[in-house]
Design a protein around this motif. Structure first.
Motif: not given
Length: 242
Positions: A202-230
């Protein structure tokens, strides 16, 4: 292309207690003979869901991690687990199960693979680094000292010390100001989709989501990371933001 600055979360981003569900499954397996008709995997899954439900409530979670209601994180965890075992008719197991679960997580506490190498490489590249963590001052400061993180960051910001934390806008604004950068010049890296993706975006920061256990985005989530890393070392790849 690396940014001028990166804001890092601490827990479940740089350091970990391991996958909570796997820890619950291991402990439930140890107690299988005492769980009666309740399968260990079912118990572990239900407890994981109950704990997730508790921590997903922003106000309740903030009160717990800062002990605003007089209960520590350990006491809150015991209350959640006790309620489940009461429902299953084996309330006497709750304390021992909770103690064993805490011990297992403590045994698995440590850096994620590549965390220190990543921080060192980023500093060598001249990237300004901030540690922005929620939680009580004494607890989080103890982790920082235990893992000798102070010398790796240009700015360290703990919710309990500053009086505000993620996803409060002040947490990001203050960190950026301390590093002398604009939102468009920074990345936020963390595991929490609200705190480290939605709010900073919301502030214009580039968002990197750390998904270390490989769960993936929850089906109900509206979040859209700019990048996903494990793996944190992926941050060093010379890939321009999309």
């Amino acid at each position: 292309m690396l940014p001028r600055a990166i804001l890092f979360d601490l827990d479940d981003t740089l350091i970990t207690e391991g996958d909570r569900l796997l820890a619950l499954q291991d402990v439930a397996g140890e107690f299988a003979a005492e769980l009666g008709p309740h399968a260990a995997d079912h118990v572990a899954g239900a407890l994981d869901e109950a704990l997730q439900a508790f921590w997903s409530d922003p106000e309740r979670a903030r009160a717990a991690r800062l002990s605003l209601g007089g209960s520590s994180i350990a006491e809150v965890r015991l209350a959640v687990i006790s309620a489940a075992f009461e429902k299953w008719g084996v309330p006497s197991l709750a304390v021992r199960f909770c103690q064993r679960f805490a011990a297992v997580r403590a045994e698995r506490h440590g850096f994620f693979p590549g965390a220190l190498e990543t921080l060192g490489a980023l500093r060598a590249e001249g990237v300004c680094l901030a540690l922005v963590t929620n939680g009580a001052a004494d607890m989080q400061r103890a982790k920082i000292e235990r893992y000798q993180l102070s010398g790796l960051f240009d700015h360290i910001q703990i919710e309990g010390e500053y009086g505000f934390g993620k996803p409060d806008r002040r947490a990001y604004d203050h960190a950026l100001s301390s590093l002398g950068v604009r939102p468009q010049e920074a990345w936020m890296v963390g595991d929490n989709l609200e705190w480290e993706v939605v709010a900073p975006q919301r502030l214009g920061i580039y968002a990197v989501w750390h998904d270390p256990f490989g769960r993936g985005l929850p089906a109900a989530s509206d979040a859209r990371p700019d990048r996903i890393i494990r793996h944190l070392l992926e941050l060093l790849k010379r890939t321009a933001p999309a």
